[in-house]
Enzyme design. Structure first.
Site, short mmCIF file in Angstrom:
data_model
loop_
_atom_site.label_atom_id
_atom_site.label_comp_id
_atom_site.label_asym_id
_atom_site.label_seq_id
_atom_site.Cartn_x
_atom_site.Cartn_y
_atom_site.Cartn_z
N GLY A 138 0.85 -1.19 0.00
CA GLY A 138 0.00 0.00 0.00
C GLY A 138 0.88 1.23 0.00
O GLY A 138 2.07 1.15 0.25
N CYS B 195 5.40 -6.20 1.65
CA CYS B 195 5.78 -4.80 1.61
C CYS B 195 5.11 -4.03 2.77
O CYS B 195 5.42 -4.27 3.91
CB CYS B 195 5.43 -4.23 0.24
SG CYS B 195 6.34 -2.76 -0.12
N TYR B 196 4.15 -3.14 2.47
CA TYR B 196 3.46 -2.44 3.56
C TYR B 196 2.88 -3.45 4.55
O TYR B 196 2.91 -3.23 5.77
CB TYR B 196 2.35 -1.56 2.97
CG TYR B 196 1.57 -0.76 3.99
CD1 TYR B 196 2.13 0.38 4.57
CD2 TYR B 196 0.28 -1.13 4.36
CE1 TYR B 196 1.41 1.12 5.50
CE2 TYR B 196 -0.44 -0.39 5.29
CZ TYR B 196 0.13 0.74 5.86
OH TYR B 196 -0.58 1.46 6.78
N HIS C 84 7.87 -7.78 -3.82
CA HIS C 84 6.57 -8.18 -4.39
C HIS C 84 6.67 -9.54 -5.11
O HIS C 84 7.19 -9.61 -6.22
CB HIS C 84 6.08 -7.11 -5.37
CG HIS C 84 5.65 -5.87 -4.66
ND1 HIS C 84 4.40 -5.73 -4.12
CD2 HIS C 84 6.33 -4.74 -4.35
CE1 HIS C 84 4.30 -4.55 -3.53
NE2 HIS C 84 5.46 -3.94 -3.65
N GLU D 278 4.27 -11.17 -6.33
CA GLU D 278 3.17 -11.35 -7.30
C GLU D 278 3.53 -10.86 -8.70
O GLU D 278 2.85 -11.19 -9.66
CB GLU D 278 1.90 -10.66 -6.79
CG GLU D 278 1.95 -9.14 -6.69
CD GLU D 278 2.60 -8.61 -5.42
OE1 GLU D 278 3.31 -9.37 -4.74
OE2 GLU D 278 2.43 -7.42 -5.12
N SER E 92 -24.30 -12.63 -25.65
CA SER E 92 -23.62 -11.64 -26.47
C SER E 92 -22.77 -12.32 -27.52
O SER E 92 -22.28 -11.69 -28.43
CB SER E 92 -22.69 -10.84 -25.59
OG SER E 92 -21.63 -11.67 -25.14
N GLY E 93 -22.54 -13.62 -27.32
CA GLY E 93 -21.56 -14.28 -28.16
C GLY E 93 -20.20 -14.30 -27.46
O GLY E 93 -19.31 -15.04 -27.85
N GLY E 94 -20.05 -13.47 -26.42
CA GLY E 94 -18.79 -13.42 -25.68
C GLY E 94 -18.67 -14.61 -24.73
O GLY E 94 -19.62 -15.36 -24.53
N VAL E 95 -17.48 -14.73 -24.15
CA VAL E 95 -17.19 -15.89 -23.32
C VAL E 95 -18.06 -15.91 -22.05
O VAL E 95 -18.62 -16.95 -21.69
CB VAL E 95 -15.70 -15.90 -22.90
CG1 VAL E 95 -15.40 -17.09 -22.02
CG2 VAL E 95 -14.81 -15.90 -24.12
N ASP E 96 -18.17 -14.76 -21.40
CA ASP E 96 -18.85 -14.75 -20.10
C ASP E 96 -20.31 -15.17 -20.20
O ASP E 96 -20.77 -16.03 -19.46
CB ASP E 96 -18.75 -13.37 -19.45
CG ASP E 96 -17.32 -12.96 -19.20
OD1 ASP E 96 -16.44 -13.85 -19.23
OD2 ASP E 96 -17.06 -11.78 -18.99
N SER E 97 -21.02 -14.57 -21.16
CA SER E 97 -22.45 -14.93 -21.25
C SER E 97 -22.61 -16.36 -21.73
O SER E 97 -23.55 -17.05 -21.35
CB SER E 97 -23.21 -13.95 -22.14
OG SER E 97 -22.79 -14.04 -23.48
N LYS F 57 -11.22 -14.12 -15.37
CA LYS F 57 -11.46 -14.48 -16.77
C LYS F 57 -10.90 -15.86 -17.14
O LYS F 57 -11.55 -16.65 -17.82
CB LYS F 57 -10.78 -13.42 -17.63
CG LYS F 57 -11.09 -13.53 -19.07
CD LYS F 57 -12.30 -12.72 -19.30
CE LYS F 57 -12.76 -12.84 -20.72
NZ LYS F 57 -14.07 -12.23 -20.85
#
Ligand code: XMP
Length: 555
Positions: free
Chosen positions: A96, A123-124, A211, A213, A265-270, A411
């Site tokens: 932070g 870190c913080y 860090h 990550e 929508s045709g997208g991955v999520d939907s 995702k």
């Protein structure tokens, strides 16, 4: 419904539909109050990431999830509810921007140290452990930013197990630990930090100044895995198989005998949301696909094929091309375009949904980054969740309850869930596509003719990207139709036609992006094919802007 005109990554959306919510915690509380995402019997072995405002908190979460371990990010001033909701096996205190000795600096909540679980401070977060458990943190004379090497102190410790004695790391701090808290020892030092890592005698509390990550700490993922598995005794139970079966159980439990509608929508999520819900409740799910006429070539047919032929889902297909085009007539401003498309979508969707009769739930493809992004580290500020699932007011008007099975997934997990559900790689590995579709890739007024030009160019770009095996490595690749015409020569003819731009980017999450270094040969083939196969275009340029300062889309 997800993504009205949709997509899975959007953040830039018409604001009228934004839902006021608060922080992660308020979101979780709201979930509980409305019965959304109710806790079921399964409690995941969970790492809690307490966020102190680090730009990297989300990256920590991704790394933990990559080791098949469930985690949630909560703000530093959150209560201990999570201890009751999940099987918390460890806590990570993030970095932070503050200094622990400053007046008003955020502290780790007391429950963290009372929970009887291991704690890792980064870190913080490390300085907080030192400060709150009786050590001393002071401003360092030398700030350490960027690459550094830490040297392990000779004795074994579980956090650094399997690592070399010298570990390249990424540092970013000004303060340093002058005095260890009682019961702690130093585990590593660097040139500028005599205490670059520390741990308590029991091997339950650790602090690291660097860090783990970020990619610049090459063995960082190993360190986080050591914490998750070695220290916290994680079992890696957050696997696609498990989270899919858990999601199905939750949907069954929640929906009971009710009915659900979902906008595709045709997208991955939907797509994944629909597949999950279909698996859970079968025919009690109805999907609605609104063709807004702003899609890529063949997209509407593809969606019908996947849902009807492959999945056997009830699908209502609406051809809205004319309505959307007339709503866009004369519109030039990008935000007004978005708004016009969003509003038209809601109208069409509502008409169709009304025809279906009694429905209880509306399914949406909200994913974890949408949730995290809409909340900040500080729960005292009020935040907005930006729904690109612009169903503005629809749930209230139609008395629908929301169901969001991907709300806690990243995702890549959504893609894995899709694969687990048997969706094809073509469906789950699709590049994101914005809800307003090609409208925001056509500069100036959107007309049917321009859409057809762009569809032809877009087809070639994707075709060549796929032919060279680049599709899965790019976050997005597409073409933009500019509003500029230039002079060219074809055969003996002078031409005066459109300029198109090729845009291809790499990105982890669309927050930042770099322009992709496409091979010259790929670009040459694209350019040749475009000017030869699309007569309305006689010049091709390449967009070499990263984000920031540019955005991925042009409008
Ligand atoms: P930008 O252009 O803001 O895009 O860098 C980031 C990501 O969001 C997508 N995008 C949208 N998606 N509605 C959507 O559903 C929108 O209005 C919208 N604008 C941008 C974009 O394709 C990229 O993946």
């Amino acid at each position: 419904m997800t993504e009205h005109p949709t997509d899975e990554t959007s953040r830039r959306v018409s604001t009228s539909d934004d839902i006021e919510v608060g922080t992660y915690l308020e979101i979780a509380q709201a979930d509980r109050a409305t019965g959304a995402n109710p806790p079921v019997d399964i409690r995941w072995k969970t790492i809690v990431i307490v966020d102190f405002g680090s730009q990297y908190s989300r990256l920590i979460a991704r790394r933990v999830r990559e080791s098949n371990t469930y985690c949630e990010i909560i703000p530093h001033d959150a209560g201990n509810e999570i201890l009751h909701e999940q099987d918390v096996i460890g806590v990570i205190l993030s970095g932070g921007p503050n200094s622990v000795y400053e007046e008003g600096a955020p502290m780790a909540p007391a429950w963290v140290f009372d929970a009887g679980v291991p704690v890792l401070g980064i870190c913080y977060g490390m300085q907080l452990i030192a400060h709150q458990l009786g050590g001393k943190v002071e401003p360092g004379t030398e700030h350490e930013y960027g690459h550094a090497v830490i040297h392990k102190d000779g004795r074994d410790n579980i956090l650094f197990e399997g690592l070399d004695n010298e570990i390249p790391v990424w540092m970013s701090h000004g303060d340093r630990i002058e005095e260890l808290p009682p019961g702690f020892r130093s585990l590593a030092y660097s040139e500028n930090s005599p205490i670059a890592a520390m741990g308590n005698e029991q091997g339950t509390y650790f602090g690291i100044q660097f860090h783990p990550e970020v990619a610049h700490t090459p063995q960082g993922a190993e360190i986080l895995r050591n914490f998750v598995f070695g220290v916290c005794e994680g079992t890696g139970d957050w696997t696609p198989e498990n989270f899919v079966s858990d999601a199905i159980d939750r949907i069954k439990q929640r929906v009971g005998g009710g009915k659900v509608i979902c906008a595709l929508s045709g997208g991955v999520d939907s797509t994944v949301v629909a597949a999950l819900i279909h698996r859970a409740i079968g025919d009690r799910l109805t999907c609605i696909f609104v063709d807004n006429g702003l899609m890529r070539r063949g997209e509407a047919d593809r969606v019908q094929n996947v849902f009807v032929s492959q999945l056997g889902v009830n699908l209502i297909f609406v051809d809205g091309t004319e309505r959307f085009l007339s709503a866009l007539k004369g519109v030039i401003d990008p935000e007004i375009k978005r708004k016009a498309i969003g509003e038209e979508f809601i109208k069409v969707f509502e008409e169709v949904a009304n025809d279906i009769g009694q429905v209880d739930y509306l399914a949406q493809g909200t994913v974890y980054p949408d949730v995290i992004e809409s909340a900040g580290a500080d729960s005292s500020a009020s935040h907005k969740i930006k729904t690109h699932h612009n169903v503005g007011g629809l749930p209230e008007r139609m008395n629908l309850k929301l169901i969001e099975p991907l709300r806690y997934m990243f995702k890549d997990e959504v893609r894995k869930a899709g694969a687990e559900l048997g969706l094809t790689p073509q469906s789950v590995n699709r590049q994101p596509f914005p809800g307003p579709g090609l409208a925001i890739r056509i500069m100036g007024e959107v007309t049917y003719e321009k859409l057809e030009i762009l569809r032809a160019v877009d087809w070639i770009v994707i075709d060549e990207v796929k032919a060279d095996g680049l599709y899965d490595r790019l976050w997005q690749s597409f073409a933009v139709l500019t509003n500029t015409r230039t002079v060219g020569v074809m055969g003996d003819q002078r031409t005066y036609q459109y300029v198109v731009a090729i845009r291809a980017v790499t990105s982890e999450d669309a927050m930042t992006a770099d322009w992709a270094r496409l091979p010259y040969d790929t670009l040459a083939r694209m350019s040749n094919r475009i000017v030869n196969e699309v007569p309305e275009v006689n010049r091709v340029v390449l967009d070499i802007t990263s984000k920031p300062p540019g955005t991925i889309e042009w409008e």
